[in-house]
Design a protein around this motif. Structure first.
Motif, mmCIF file in Angstrom:
data_model
loop_
_atom_site.group_PDB
_atom_site.id
_atom_site.type_symbol
_atom_site.label_atom_id
_atom_site.label_comp_id
_atom_site.label_asym_id
_atom_site.label_seq_id
_atom_site.Cartn_x
_atom_site.Cartn_y
_atom_site.Cartn_z
ATOM 1 N N ILE A 126 -0.883 6.921 -9.472
ATOM 2 C CA ILE A 126 -1.863 5.889 -9.101
ATOM 3 C C ILE A 126 -1.939 4.827 -10.198
ATOM 4 N N VAL B 136 0.832 -1.192 0.000
ATOM 5 C CA VAL B 136 0.000 0.000 0.000
ATOM 6 C C VAL B 136 0.870 1.245 0.000
ATOM 7 N N VAL B 137 0.463 2.228 -0.801
ATOM 8 C CA VAL B 137 1.103 3.543 -0.790
ATOM 9 C C VAL B 137 0.025 4.571 -0.504
ATOM 10 N N GLU B 138 0.292 5.419 0.488
ATOM 11 C CA GLU B 138 -0.632 6.510 0.806
ATOM 12 C C GLU B 138 -0.126 7.779 0.129
ATOM 13 N N LEU B 139 -1.010 8.408 -0.619
ATOM 14 C CA LEU B 139 -0.680 9.648 -1.323
ATOM 15 C C LEU B 139 -1.501 10.790 -0.725
ATOM 16 N N LEU C 32 1.182 2.674 -9.968
ATOM 17 C CA LEU C 32 1.124 1.805 -8.789
ATOM 18 C C LEU C 32 0.185 0.632 -9.017
ATOM 19 N N GLN C 33 -1.010 0.907 -9.533
ATOM 20 C CA GLN C 33 -1.989 -0.148 -9.758
ATOM 21 C C GLN C 33 -1.505 -1.143 -10.807
ATOM 22 N N ALA D 263 -8.042 6.218 -7.142
ATOM 23 C CA ALA D 263 -7.342 5.488 -6.079
ATOM 24 C C ALA D 263 -8.185 4.305 -5.607
ATOM 25 N N ASN D 264 -7.543 3.365 -4.920
ATOM 26 C CA ASN D 264 -8.249 2.199 -4.373
ATOM 27 C C ASN D 264 -8.965 2.529 -3.067
ATOM 28 N N SER E 181 -3.372 1.959 -3.841
ATOM 29 C CA SER E 181 -3.161 3.385 -3.583
ATOM 30 C C SER E 181 -4.273 3.925 -2.690
ATOM 31 N N ILE F 2 -0.584 12.934 -9.498
ATOM 32 C CA ILE F 2 -1.099 11.899 -8.597
ATOM 33 C C ILE F 2 -1.825 10.820 -9.397
ATOM 34 N N LEU G 231 -5.622 7.496 -0.946
ATOM 35 C CA LEU G 231 -5.531 8.955 -0.958
ATOM 36 C C LEU G 231 -5.849 9.494 0.417
#
Length: 117
Positions: free
Chosen positions: A34, A17-20, A37-38, A58-59, A44, A30, A46
């Motif tokens: 995303i 997981v990456v938090e943006l 990343l996906q 985002a997810n 992802s 962004i 947000l």
């Protein structure tokens, strides 16, 4: 910050997981990140505006309070991963899980961390 997954939410454990952090004037960058990343299988999240979630793809989203959770779930649907930032307040964390947060974020206190080792 530590993230705690609500096992009853149905999301698998140990996701990458990456938090943006949402910044309006960086929306295109962004969105591009995303997508990248996906493509790599990374989830992802947000942090910030619910409005930006659908636009950027985002997810999931990290909300500042549980008060927004019902509205966010209604707007974003059951597939969205919705978390609540609970700071270091245990009661807020318990309440967030109780009202259906998929995960919570808590501030990890140094004394707590050192007590675990």
């Amino acid at each position: 910050m530590a993230m705690v997954i609500n096992r009853s939410s149905g999301y698998k454990k140990n996701m990458n997981v990456v938090e943006l952090v949402y910044v309006a004037d960086k929306a295109q960058e962004i969105t591009d990140l995303i997508t990248l990343l996906q493509h790599e299988g990374i989830v992802s999240i947000l942090s910030g505006e619910v409005v930006a979630f659908d636009i950027l793809g985002a997810n999931g989203i990290l909300l500042e309070s549980g008060e927004e959770l019902g509205l966010a779930r209604e707007e974003l649907g059951d597939d969205a991963i919705i978390g609540v930032d609970c700071g270091s307040v245990h009661d807020r964390a318990s309440k967030a899980i109780e009202i259906g947060a998929d995960y919570i974020a808590i501030n990890a206190e140094p004394n707590l961390i050192s007590g675990l080792s």
